[in-house]
Write an enzyme that holds these catalytic residues in place. Structure first.
Site, short mmCIF file in Angstrom:
data_model
loop_
_atom_site.label_atom_id
_atom_site.label_comp_id
_atom_site.label_asym_id
_atom_site.label_seq_id
_atom_site.Cartn_x
_atom_site.Cartn_y
_atom_site.Cartn_z
N PHE A 95 -3.78 6.25 -31.53
CA PHE A 95 -2.55 5.56 -31.91
C PHE A 95 -1.84 6.31 -33.03
O PHE A 95 -2.47 6.75 -33.99
CB PHE A 95 -2.85 4.15 -32.42
CG PHE A 95 -3.64 3.28 -31.49
CD1 PHE A 95 -3.01 2.44 -30.59
CD2 PHE A 95 -5.03 3.28 -31.53
CE1 PHE A 95 -3.74 1.61 -29.74
CE2 PHE A 95 -5.77 2.47 -30.68
CZ PHE A 95 -5.13 1.64 -29.78
N ASP A 96 -0.53 6.41 -32.91
CA ASP A 96 0.28 6.76 -34.05
C ASP A 96 0.31 5.56 -35.00
O ASP A 96 -0.03 4.44 -34.60
CB ASP A 96 1.70 7.12 -33.58
CG ASP A 96 2.62 7.52 -34.71
OD1 ASP A 96 2.14 8.16 -35.67
OD2 ASP A 96 3.81 7.19 -34.64
N GLY A 97 0.71 5.79 -36.25
CA GLY A 97 0.71 4.72 -37.23
C GLY A 97 2.02 3.97 -37.31
O GLY A 97 2.19 2.90 -36.72
N PHE A 112 -0.69 6.70 -27.94
CA PHE A 112 0.54 5.93 -28.05
C PHE A 112 1.34 6.37 -29.27
O PHE A 112 0.80 6.40 -30.38
CB PHE A 112 0.22 4.43 -28.17
CG PHE A 112 -0.54 3.87 -27.00
CD1 PHE A 112 0.09 3.66 -25.78
CD2 PHE A 112 -1.88 3.54 -27.12
CE1 PHE A 112 -0.62 3.14 -24.70
CE2 PHE A 112 -2.59 3.02 -26.05
CZ PHE A 112 -1.95 2.82 -24.83
#
Length: 306
Positions: free
Chosen positions: A161-163, A274
């Site tokens: 995951f991106d933040g 994502f």
């Protein structure tokens, strides 16, 4: 392993994400709905080849085989097909042994409106408009981008995951976009002990961790998660403290300071990554399966000054 009481992890998947429907979609684009329907019926016994989300779905459903009791993961099929033309999809589901029993066939209309009704934590589709509508209604959703890569970690399922604007809100990214890196860094230092607000994927990550806990004693747990962010020190502290405040654990955290994410995602072996920024997704898809999350300031139209 005993079954712990708790909510299922529920994933909604579009038929075009689960299977490769490229040929039939070309018929639809060229000749219209009637020709498309006739094509699907004529080929309903022809098994469809796997689509971009097929192997992620396969791994998700395999988690149920490793737990006793009621299934803890459910996959819902959402389709613009009618039930009649969708028979080919269900025949293919049966061929591959995928335990998918619930579906919504919407006869040409968008199926996103059923995502909440089914209680889904995540919606994966190849239709950007459907994904945007789901996000607007508070559901984690991503547009799957075609990729020819696959994870080589066997049955282990690896999410990345991106933040900002994915796990977290885009409040900090807005400062960066509008005022630059120095202003972003200063604000993150000042707010290091103030947890970030949750982004669209917070609840999905929480549900995923709940499922992870049922495999806590496994030497090689079947689920692994990673945060892969362009942040670097000193902006890392707020992220760490936010996850701690949420009582959510991430297995791996990569603070890349703006470096290209693709090679790191390949090294991690993500089954799917994502990210909210299209440019990052375009880079990542050459290494791993990627889902674009059209959320936050990076996906807003900002007119040029005139």
């Amino acid at each position: 392993m005993s079954h712990a009481n708790g909510r299922k992890l529920v994933i909604a998947i579009s038929s075009r994400a689960l299977f490769d429907l490229g040929d039939s979609h070309e018929v639809f684009e060229a000749e219209g709905l009637e020709a498309y329907s006739r094509y699907q019926i004529d080929h309903e016994n022809d098994v469809l080849t796997p689509g971009d989300a097929f192997f992620v779905v396969q791994k998700l459903l395999h988690l149920n085989d490793q737990l006793e009791g009621e299934p803890r993961v459910e996959v819902i099929l959402l389709s613009r097909n009618s039930a009649d033309t969708g028979l080919r999809v269900f025949n293919s589901i049966e061929h591959y042994g995928l335990k998918i029993s619930r579906a919504a066939f919407c006869g040409g209309e968008s199926p996103y409106r059923y995502v909440s009704a089914f209680g889904c934590h995540l919606f994966l589709s190849t239709d950007a408009d459907d994904v945007k509508h789901a996000l607007d209604h508070g559901i984690a959703a991503a547009t799957l981008m075609a990729s020819k890569t696959r994870s080589d970690h066997g049955d282990q399922l690896r999410f990345a995951f991106d933040g900002d604007a994915v796990l977290f809100s885009d409040e900090s990214e807005r400062v960066f976009k509008q005022h630059g890196l120095d202003a972003f860094t200063e604000k993150e230092k000042a707010d290091a002990r103030k947890p970030l607000s949750g982004g669209p994927f917070k609840e999905f990550l929480a549900a995923l961790q709940s499922l992870q806990k049922e495999f806590a004693h496994d030497l090689v747990p079947p689920i692994r998660t990673a945060l892969v962010t362009a942040r670097s020190a000193p902006a890392h502290e707020r992220v760490i403290r936010t996850l701690r405040a949420w009582d959510i654990r991430i297995d791996e955290s990569l603070f890349l300071g703006g470096m290209d994410k693709g090679k790191f995602l390949k090294a991690y072996g993500a089954d799917v990554f994502f990210d909210d920024q299209k440019s990052h997704c375009d880079s990542a898809r050459g290494h791993v399966a990627t889902g674009h999350v059209p959320h936050g300031i990076a996906n807003e139209f900002i007119p040029e000054d005139t």
